[in-house]
Scaffold this motif. Structure first.
Motif, PDB file in Angstrom:
ATOM      1  N   ASN A  47       3.869  66.959 -16.443  1.00  0.00           N
ATOM      2  CA  ASN A  47       4.312  68.585 -17.173  1.00  0.00           C
ATOM      3  C   ASN A  47       5.302  69.118 -17.513  1.00  0.00           C
ATOM      4  OD1 ASN A  47       1.309  70.148 -16.883  1.00  0.00           O
ATOM      5  ND2 ASN A  47       1.323  69.063 -14.569  1.00  0.00           N
ATOM      6  N   ASN A  48       6.180  68.581 -17.530  1.00  0.00           N
ATOM      7  CA  ASN A  48       8.054  69.056 -17.393  1.00  0.00           C
ATOM      8  C   ASN A  48       8.314  67.578 -18.374  1.00  0.00           C
ATOM      9  OD1 ASN A  48       8.269  71.902 -15.563  1.00  0.00           O
ATOM     10  ND2 ASN A  48       7.126  70.963 -14.824  1.00  0.00           N
ATOM     11  N   CYS A 130       1.905  69.945  -9.236  1.00  0.00           N
ATOM     12  CA  CYS A 130       2.029  71.027 -10.532  1.00  0.00           C
ATOM     13  C   CYS A 130       0.873  71.050 -11.618  1.00  0.00           C
ATOM     14  CB  CYS A 130       3.403  70.463 -11.235  1.00  0.00           C
ATOM     15  SG  CYS A 130       4.172  71.703 -12.408  1.00  0.00           S
ATOM     16  N   ASN A 132       1.600  72.888 -14.471  1.00  0.00           N
ATOM     17  CA  ASN A 132       2.214  74.065 -15.923  1.00  0.00           C
ATOM     18  C   ASN A 132       4.268  73.618 -15.760  1.00  0.00           C
ATOM     19  OD1 ASN A 132       0.620  75.451 -17.971  1.00  0.00           O
ATOM     20  ND2 ASN A 132       0.284  76.641 -16.117  1.00  0.00           N
ATOM     21  N   LEU A 134       7.530  74.588 -15.212  1.00  0.00           N
ATOM     22  CA  LEU A 134       8.125  75.259 -14.014  1.00  0.00           C
ATOM     23  C   LEU A 134       9.147  76.255 -13.893  1.00  0.00           C
ATOM     24  CD1 LEU A 134       9.213  72.802 -11.374  1.00  0.00           C
ATOM     25  CD2 LEU A 134       7.559  73.694 -11.500  1.00  0.00           C
ATOM     26  N   ASN A 135       9.239  76.698 -15.609  1.00  0.00           N
ATOM     27  CA  ASN A 135      10.575  77.416 -15.872  1.00  0.00           C
ATOM     28  C   ASN A 135      11.097  78.098 -14.595  1.00  0.00           C
ATOM     29  OD1 ASN A 135       9.794  77.030 -17.857  1.00  0.00           O
ATOM     30  ND2 ASN A 135       7.477  78.494 -18.762  1.00  0.00           N
ATOM     31  N   ARG A 229       2.390  82.412  -8.668  1.00  0.00           N
ATOM     32  CA  ARG A 229       2.920  81.100 -10.119  1.00  0.00           C
ATOM     33  C   ARG A 229       3.075  79.998  -9.064  1.00  0.00           C
ATOM     34  NH1 ARG A 229       5.971  79.657 -13.813  1.00  0.00           N
ATOM     35  NH2 ARG A 229       3.751  78.747 -14.668  1.00  0.00           N
ATOM     36  N   PHE A 230       4.501  80.222  -7.925  1.00  0.00           N
ATOM     37  CA  PHE A 230       4.661  79.363  -8.012  1.00  0.00           C
ATOM     38  C   PHE A 230       4.304  78.262  -6.059  1.00  0.00           C
ATOM     39  CE2 PHE A 230       8.087  81.295 -10.340  1.00  0.00           C
ATOM     40  CZ  PHE A 230       8.739  80.286 -11.439  1.00  0.00           C
ATOM     41  N   ASP A 255      -2.031  80.324 -15.407  1.00  0.00           N
ATOM     42  CA  ASP A 255      -0.575  80.859 -15.518  1.00  0.00           C
ATOM     43  C   ASP A 255       0.088  79.856 -14.152  1.00  0.00           C
ATOM     44  OD1 ASP A 255       2.092  82.100 -16.260  1.00  0.00           O
ATOM     45  OD2 ASP A 255       2.067  83.393 -14.616  1.00  0.00           O
ATOM     46  N   ALA A 257       1.887  77.980 -11.510  1.00  0.00           N
ATOM     47  CA  ALA A 257       3.012  76.487 -12.213  1.00  0.00           C
ATOM     48  C   ALA A 257       2.280  75.262 -10.712  1.00  0.00           C
ATOM     49  CB  ALA A 257       4.115  76.478 -11.631  1.00  0.00           C
TER      50      ALA A 257
END
Length: 338
Positions: A47-48, A130, A132, A134-135, A229-230, A255, A257
């Motif tokens: 996802n990253n 995970c 999504n 992370l951002n 979201r984390f 949304d 993550a």
């Protein structure tokens, strides 16, 4: 601290740029949760794809098969693995249970040990997946010791009452996801302070969630709350009361993550294939592991959950057999205590 680490290994993909700064990820796990660690790692990588991850795995047991799979992952995804084997003898003298082993304290060792070489790291429990990008920027923790996510409201309220801290109604956090400023951690002697609290004679009675409780007590003036979201906390136990198996969507959203599968039943158990566990299975499909590696019930607490889920899923014969085994072990346990 260094004397607890008895062996170190490194695995680096052949295409990794050794000068890359990288994003540090920490896991601490005993052998029972290493399958979960492996799939969690892959979920991050899938996802990253544009992020170079440097993984730090603090383990008590390191077996060749696990290392072989990590080597394949490092090559496939151009990742770096640093494996630290711990002597767990002293940590086993601290409060623990059948559900939470002394591996919960590996994170405390990791944060202090890595502070010599790195500035920031994201710690994840093995049951975090995970789904999504992370951002997540290190800017959010540059002025604090840790970025954390508030636990469920019920846990926050009860923990505040247990520990006598009114502010925990808002800030009591779940320690399964922690974004740590390692230099500040070291400067404030956090690991040392945690072990001091955990070493008092009545620590087992004082702290229901040992590592989490003491981290909350020590860090409460040095943290920043991150978005939910984390650390979207979801227990697969909820599936027993949800005939639609769709209510998880109120917790695990588009949304989200990082999903944290708390509770006894984990997504890697043979009886937990629900829609809510799909992110785990998606990552599993991209990993060196397969569904043949899913774990049966071994511990008593797991057997107590297994038969209920099997019956809920309509696997009546398997559920009855599982239930009989659970009852047999329960009765045998009572006799052993007479």
């Amino acid at each position: 601290m260094d004397n607890l680490i008895i062996n170190k290994l490194q695995l680096i993909g052949s295409k990794v740029d050794l000068l890359s700064e990288g994003f540090n990820i920490i896991y601490g796990s005993d052998e029972n949760y290493q399958f979960g660690v492996g799939v969690s790692v892959v979920s991050l990588l899938v996802n990253n794809p544009s992020t170079f991850f440097r993984f730090h795995l603090f383990l008590d047991v390191v077996k060749p098969d696990f290392l072989d799979k990590l080597s394949k992952i490092s090559e496939q995804f151009s990742a770096e693995f640093n494996i630290y084997q711990l002597d767990n003898t002293l940590l086993k003298t601290l409060p623990a249970s059948e559900v939470w082993s002394s591996a919960m304290y590996f994170r405390l060792i990791a944060f202090e040990y890595l502070s010599n070489d790195y500035d920031y790291a994201l710690y994840l429990d093995a049951d975090v997946v995970c789904q999504n990008a992370l951002n997540l920027s290190t800017d959010v923790v540059k002025d604090v010791i840790a970025g954390v996510i508030a636990d469920d409201i019920g846990v926050r309220g009860k923990s505040g009452m247990r520990l006598g801290v009114q502010g925990f109604n808002e800030t009591y956090f779940n320690s399964g996801v922690m974004f740590v400023n390692l230099k500040e951690w070291h400067n404030h002697h956090i690991t040392e302070k945690c072990f001091e609290l955990l070493s008092v004679p009545n620590a087992k009675e004082l702290y229901k969630y040992p590592d989490q409780d003491v981290l909350n007590l020590i860090l409460r003036e040095h943290l920043v709350l991150l978005a939910q979201r984390f650390n979207a906390i979801y227990t697969l136990k909820n599936e027993l009361s949800d005939s639609t198996h769709q209510k998880y969507k109120s917790v695990i959203t588009s949304d989200t993550a990082l999903i944290h599968y708390t509770g006894v039943t984990k997504p890697w158990h043979t009886w937990s294939k629900y829609p809510s566990a799909k992110p785990f299975y998606d990552a599993l499909a991209s990993s060196p592991w397969t569904e043949n590696d899913l774990k049966p019930a071994i511990k008593f607490a797991e057997k107590k959950k297994e038969y209920k889920h099997l019956l809920k899923q309509g696997a009546f014969f398997a559920g009855c057999i599982s239930g009989i085994k659970y009852l047999f072990q329960k009765v045998r346990g009572k006799k052993d205590n007479l």
